[in-house]
Write an enzyme that holds these catalytic residues in place. Structure first.
Site, PDB file in Angstrom:
ATOM      1  N   ARG A 147      46.342  37.537  35.847  1.00  0.00           N
ATOM      2  CA  ARG A 147      46.201  36.741  37.060  1.00  0.00           C
ATOM      3  C   ARG A 147      45.854  35.303  36.671  1.00  0.00           C
ATOM      4  O   ARG A 147      45.338  35.040  35.576  1.00  0.00           O
ATOM      5  CB  ARG A 147      45.090  37.290  37.940  1.00  0.00           C
ATOM      6  CG  ARG A 147      45.308  38.736  38.399  1.00  0.00           C
ATOM      7  CD  ARG A 147      44.122  39.212  39.228  1.00  0.00           C
ATOM      8  NE  ARG A 147      44.306  40.575  39.716  1.00  0.00           N
ATOM      9  CZ  ARG A 147      43.868  41.664  39.084  1.00  0.00           C
ATOM     10  NH1 ARG A 147      43.226  41.536  37.916  1.00  0.00           N
ATOM     11  NH2 ARG A 147      44.063  42.864  39.596  1.00  0.00           N
ATOM     12  N   HIS A 240      51.719  34.189  40.379  1.00  0.00           N
ATOM     13  CA  HIS A 240      51.780  35.632  40.574  1.00  0.00           C
ATOM     14  C   HIS A 240      53.187  36.177  40.334  1.00  0.00           C
ATOM     15  O   HIS A 240      53.350  37.371  40.025  1.00  0.00           O
ATOM     16  CB  HIS A 240      51.312  35.988  41.984  1.00  0.00           C
ATOM     17  CG  HIS A 240      50.399  37.175  42.008  1.00  0.00           C
ATOM     18  ND1 HIS A 240      49.153  37.195  41.402  1.00  0.00           N
ATOM     19  CD2 HIS A 240      50.560  38.419  42.543  1.00  0.00           C
ATOM     20  CE1 HIS A 240      48.589  38.374  41.582  1.00  0.00           C
ATOM     21  NE2 HIS A 240      49.424  39.139  42.254  1.00  0.00           N
ATOM     22  N   HIS A 266      44.915  47.108  37.615  1.00  0.00           N
ATOM     23  CA  HIS A 266      44.899  47.664  38.966  1.00  0.00           C
ATOM     24  C   HIS A 266      43.882  48.801  39.043  1.00  0.00           C
ATOM     25  O   HIS A 266      43.804  49.628  38.133  1.00  0.00           O
ATOM     26  CB  HIS A 266      46.278  48.211  39.346  1.00  0.00           C
ATOM     27  CG  HIS A 266      47.263  47.149  39.705  1.00  0.00           C
ATOM     28  ND1 HIS A 266      48.636  47.351  39.683  1.00  0.00           N
ATOM     29  CD2 HIS A 266      47.089  45.866  40.128  1.00  0.00           C
ATOM     30  CE1 HIS A 266      49.249  46.241  40.057  1.00  0.00           C
ATOM     31  NE2 HIS A 266      48.329  45.332  40.324  1.00  0.00           N
ATOM     32  N   TYR A 275      56.231  48.235  41.941  1.00  0.00           N
ATOM     33  CA  TYR A 275      57.208  47.769  40.954  1.00  0.00           C
ATOM     34  C   TYR A 275      58.271  48.819  40.662  1.00  0.00           C
ATOM     35  O   TYR A 275      59.354  48.482  40.191  1.00  0.00           O
ATOM     36  CB  TYR A 275      56.485  47.337  39.671  1.00  0.00           C
ATOM     37  CG  TYR A 275      55.520  46.215  39.917  1.00  0.00           C
ATOM     38  CD1 TYR A 275      55.984  44.934  40.237  1.00  0.00           C
ATOM     39  CD2 TYR A 275      54.151  46.425  39.900  1.00  0.00           C
ATOM     40  CE1 TYR A 275      55.110  43.907  40.510  1.00  0.00           C
ATOM     41  CE2 TYR A 275      53.268  45.400  40.170  1.00  0.00           C
ATOM     42  CZ  TYR A 275      53.752  44.145  40.476  1.00  0.00           C
ATOM     43  OH  TYR A 275      52.872  43.118  40.757  1.00  0.00           O
TER      44      TYR A 275
END
Length: 296
Positions: A147, A240, A266, A275
């Site tokens: 991130r 992102h 996550h 995804y």
């Protein structure tokens, strides 16, 4: 009173960010104002599930999108869980309330050939320290799926050159280890050498401005946005997008979804599963484009 205690609980015990605190406070204040209509004191012990559902219907009628309504509902649910934990209420009126369905929006991503062009563009970066930094910044985000905030917080001490790993501090100060290749190790060393040679004001942070101060979110956004501008078909051009691109390429090339989950940091597998939808959509596009009967 209980609202303020709840926000303090989020700050002290849950270690939520100030941004999350403000969002929760705003959402709870809106809920209180709706229930009391500004004419009485809010009493959480008198709230039932129907009150919450009527409030949600009101939000939808005001044109607030389902995703935002769900976020507000999440704040209310957390608040009543806290009250039950403290013994203020016996039953949680929000427990059985479900939010509106949200249409799944597939994340924007860049495929590897396009990213290679962005990173290797000979005219895209200046020859000074800033150009060297920006090129490596773009590449490292794509190589690791970090991130933006995690990249900004990286320090030299987070790098283990012997093990070829980065120690990344994510949301709620949760740390994870991300491996990197020998090629990336050499680029890291080259960048650090260039930084130390050009920047007089020494800093513990890996990425710095020309004056030695650490980067800030808008600067990183501008760097990524400017370089992704070379891809006109890309809908979004934010940092992102590189995180999305990392995850998509990993899954497309055979990585296990649980491994990708850990690399991304996550907390839930559901966050990573989006995804798999992206990769399936790409398969459908390839089939429809290539198969002679797919368009019939």
């Amino acid at each position: 009173m209980w609202k303020e205690k709840f926000i303090q609980y989020l700050r002290v015990e849950k270690n939520y960010s100030s941004h999350t605190e403000i969002s929760y406070l705003d959402d709870l204040t809106q809920f209180e104002d709706f229930i009391t209509e500004g004419n009485s004191t809010f009493d959480p012990t008198r709230i039932d599930s129907d009150d919450i559902r009527v409030w949600m219907s009101h939000l939808m009628e005001q044109g607030i999108k389902p995703r935002s309504v769900n976020r507000k509902l999440s704040a209310v649910k957390s608040f009543f869980r806290y009250l039950k934990k403290k013994g203020v209420i016996i039953q949680n009126p929000a427990e059985a309330v479900t939010g509106p369905k949200v249409a799944k929006k597939l994340p924007s991503f860049v495929n590897d050939p396009e990213m290679t062009k962005v990173i290797d563009d000979p005219l895209g970066y200046s020859d000074d320290f800033r150009g060297h930094r920006d090129r490596f910044l773009v590449e490292l985000l794509y190589l690791t799926g970090m991130r933006r905030a995690e990249l900004i917080a990286l320090k030299d001490t987070d790098i283990d050159f012997g093990a070829c790993t980065l120690r990344v501090t994510g949301k709620r100060n949760k740390q994870r280890i991300i491996p990197f290749s020998n090629s990336t190790k050499e680029k890291l060393k080259e960048y650090i050498a260039a930084r130390d040679a050009d920047i007089e004001n020494k800093s513990p942070f890996l990425f710095v401005k020309e004056d030695g101060d650490p980067l800030y979110p808008k600067l990183v956004y501008n760097v990524i946005h400017n370089h992704l501008n070379s891809i006109p078909t890309l809908a979004k051009k934010s940092p992102h997008v590189l995180r999305h691109s990392f995850a998509t390429e990993m899954l497309n090339n055979g990585a296990e979804i649980n491994a990708v989950k850990e690399l991304l940091g996550h907390s839930s597998l559901a966050s990573t599963e989006v995804y798999t939808h992206v990769t399936f959509e790409e398969l459908k596009k390839a089939y429809q484009y290539a198969h002679p009967r797919a368009k019939k």
